[in-house]
Design a protein around this motif. Structure first.
Motif, PDB file in Angstrom:
ATOM      1  N   ASP A 228      61.978  36.016  33.043  1.00 52.94           N
ATOM      2  CA  ASP A 228      62.891  35.232  32.213  1.00 52.94           C
ATOM      3  C   ASP A 228      64.014  36.158  31.744  1.00 52.94           C
ATOM      4  O   ASP A 228      63.800  37.014  30.880  1.00 52.94           O
ATOM      5  CB  ASP A 228      62.139  34.643  31.021  1.00 52.94           C
ATOM      6  CG  ASP A 228      62.986  33.671  30.213  1.00 52.94           C
ATOM      7  OD1 ASP A 228      64.195  33.916  30.053  1.00 52.94           O
ATOM      8  OD2 ASP A 228      62.428  32.679  29.723  1.00 52.94           O
TER       9      ASP A 228
ATOM     10  N   PRO B 125      50.994  29.261  35.475  1.00 58.98           N
ATOM     11  CA  PRO B 125      50.932  29.158  34.015  1.00 58.98           C
ATOM     12  C   PRO B 125      50.384  27.822  33.523  1.00 58.98           C
ATOM     13  O   PRO B 125      49.670  27.776  32.512  1.00 58.98           O
ATOM     14  CB  PRO B 125      52.394  29.369  33.589  1.00 58.98           C
ATOM     15  CG  PRO B 125      52.965  30.238  34.663  1.00 58.98           C
ATOM     16  CD  PRO B 125      52.307  29.785  35.933  1.00 58.98           C
TER      17      PRO B 125
ATOM     18  N   THR C 154      55.690  37.297  33.413  1.00 54.30           N
ATOM     19  CA  THR C 154      56.730  36.341  33.040  1.00 54.30           C
ATOM     20  C   THR C 154      58.087  36.858  33.507  1.00 54.30           C
ATOM     21  O   THR C 154      58.444  38.011  33.237  1.00 54.30           O
ATOM     22  CB  THR C 154      56.760  36.131  31.516  1.00 54.30           C
ATOM     23  OG1 THR C 154      55.470  35.698  31.074  1.00 54.30           O
ATOM     24  CG2 THR C 154      57.806  35.083  31.139  1.00 54.30           C
TER      25      THR C 154
ATOM     26  N   TYR D 291      50.609  42.142  29.622  1.00 50.76           N
ATOM     27  CA  TYR D 291      51.812  41.329  29.798  1.00 50.76           C
ATOM     28  C   TYR D 291      52.847  42.172  30.545  1.00 50.76           C
ATOM     29  O   TYR D 291      53.192  43.280  30.126  1.00 50.76           O
ATOM     30  CB  TYR D 291      52.376  40.902  28.445  1.00 50.76           C
ATOM     31  CG  TYR D 291      51.493  39.955  27.662  1.00 50.76           C
ATOM     32  CD1 TYR D 291      51.624  38.575  27.805  1.00 50.76           C
ATOM     33  CD2 TYR D 291      50.529  40.434  26.777  1.00 50.76           C
ATOM     34  CE1 TYR D 291      50.821  37.695  27.087  1.00 50.76           C
ATOM     35  CE2 TYR D 291      49.720  39.575  26.058  1.00 50.76           C
ATOM     36  CZ  TYR D 291      49.872  38.201  26.219  1.00 50.76           C
ATOM     37  OH  TYR D 291      49.069  37.345  25.499  1.00 50.76           O
TER      38      TYR D 291
ATOM     39  N   ASN E 103      56.660  41.757  31.855  1.00 49.62           N
ATOM     40  CA  ASN E 103      57.829  40.883  31.719  1.00 49.62           C
ATOM     41  C   ASN E 103      59.046  41.491  32.405  1.00 49.62           C
ATOM     42  O   ASN E 103      59.269  42.706  32.335  1.00 49.62           O
ATOM     43  CB  ASN E 103      58.148  40.647  30.235  1.00 49.62           C
ATOM     44  CG  ASN E 103      56.936  40.149  29.457  1.00 49.62           C
ATOM     45  OD1 ASN E 103      56.233  39.246  29.898  1.00 49.62           O
ATOM     46  ND2 ASN E 103      56.691  40.740  28.296  1.00 49.62           N
TER      47      ASN E 103
ATOM     48  N   ASN F 189      54.200  32.517  37.979  1.00 49.35           N
ATOM     49  CA  ASN F 189      54.720  31.333  38.650  1.00 49.35           C
ATOM     50  C   ASN F 189      54.605  31.498  40.166  1.00 49.35           C
ATOM     51  O   ASN F 189      54.654  32.603  40.704  1.00 49.35           O
ATOM     52  CB  ASN F 189      56.166  31.029  38.209  1.00 49.35           C
ATOM     53  CG  ASN F 189      57.187  31.972  38.828  1.00 49.35           C
ATOM     54  OD1 ASN F 189      57.364  32.034  40.038  1.00 49.35           O
ATOM     55  ND2 ASN F 189      57.898  32.716  37.969  1.00 49.35           N
TER      56      ASN F 189
END
Length: 345
Positions: free
Chosen positions: A106, A87, A104, A131, A133, A50
């Motif tokens: 979150d 994204p 990501t 990935y 996170n 983002n």
């Protein structure tokens, strides 16, 4: 000034000559010409993240890591090239890249940060997706600060594995045959390496390219103990070989090592091995230079050291991909008492 080696069918010495006089009669292929925006090229990664995090400290740390200059090149070149997308823009035009990093943030889905997760071949063959996170930007920043090479280490390792698989399938037969005959080793080099010179117990191979010049030197000398593979001994041996084998175009010039800019390390790749990364230049004409990588393996069974070296001359374009391909080539060396490694995809 660019350089070009002239291949002598009589196997007389190959000399550096000026490229200017040959310019109109030569044409060179770009090794990355088959790369497309959809597939991406070697050592390129698509970053999905983002825009708030990308514009913040976490994004800055990712950019800094991917852009870290490669040591032992004359000009600064990044470890990885990258393309950033948010994204919502991650679609068919970007998801078919060979290297992808998806970040990501979150806190509900990922309350704790963990090591990067790797997925392979999700959308295309030979693809790797990392990935990363985290619950929040601060946690991500702390992780990236503590692991400043984790992303580039992953992607570079994947690219070199791809190159190794490619070389195993398609390689130079002249390099394979001549090194097997002279040193009883196997080595997979790029198929475009077509020229060979055998002098003073050393094999010199080249692709004879007008641009993106890549060469291999392979030689051996007696092994006594691990001190035989000291950095001073190896560089002295390198320079003595290069002085004989690789003269410059100007009288009295020859290849030598920039001793102020080398890195020495040891490892075990089947056998005890010393590794040198550094820069070469022409003694008497220091404006002509380039990177080299050298692997010296102790073959204790036969009481010898076998040295394989790759060096590059490319005065204009980036040299990163050339020198990494050469290093992968050196890692394919196998002795008769070694089994071919299982290459996992």
């Amino acid at each position: 000034m660019r350089l070009y080696y002239v291949k002598k069918t009589s196997m007389k010495p190959l000399y550096f000559v000026t490229y200017l006089s040959l310019f109109l009669g030569l044409c060179a292929c770009d090794p990355d010409s088959d790369a497309t925006p959809e597939s991406g090229g070697e050592y390129e990664v698509v970053v999905v993240m983002n825009n708030i995090a990308w514009d913040g400290n976490a994004g800055a740390l990712i950019r800094a890591q991917l852009s870290t200059p490669i040591p032992f090149l004359q000009q600064a070149e990044p470890s990885m090239n990258f393309k950033y997308v948010i994204p919502e823009q991650f679609n068919d035009s970007t998801k078919y890249a060979r290297n992808i990093l998806i970040v990501t943030i979150d806190k509900i889905q990922f309350p704790n940060i963990s090591s990067p997760k790797i997925t392979r071949n999700k959308w295309i063959d030979d693809q790797v997706i990392i990935y990363l996170n985290a619950p929040d930007e601060q946690t991500l920043e702390a992780f990236l600060t503590a692991n400043r090479t984790i992303l580039t280490d992953h992607f570079i390792n994947e690219e070199m594995k791809r190159t190794g698989l490619k070389l195993a399938k398609s390689h130079s037969n002249i390099v394979l045959d001549e090194t097997k005959k002279k040193f009883d080793i196997t080595i997979f080099a790029s198929a475009d390496i077509i020229s060979c010179k055998d002098t003073a117990g050393c094999l010199w191979f080249s692709n004879n390219a007008a641009t993106g010049r890549t060469d291999l030197l392979i030689y051996s000398f007696p092994y006594e103990n691990k001190e035989t593979l000291s950095v001073v001994n190896l560089i002295n041996k390198r320079d003595s070989i290069a002085k004989i084998m690789i003269p410059g175009f100007k009288a009295g010039t020859y290849m030598t090592t920039n001793r102020n800019n080398v890195n020495y390390s040891t490892t075990t790749i089947g056998k005890y091995c010393a590794i040198i990364h550094g820069l070469w230049y022409l003694q008497g004409d220091p404006g002509i230079s380039g990177p080299f990588v050298c692997y010296a393996r102790a073959d204790e069974l036969n009481k010898r050291v076998v040295v394989t070296e790759g060096f590059v001359y490319e005065p204009v374009r980036e040299k990163r991909n050339y020198i990494r391909t050469l290093e992968t080539t050196l890692q394919t060396v196998r002795f008769p008492d070694e089994q071919e490694p299982e290459i996992k995809q």
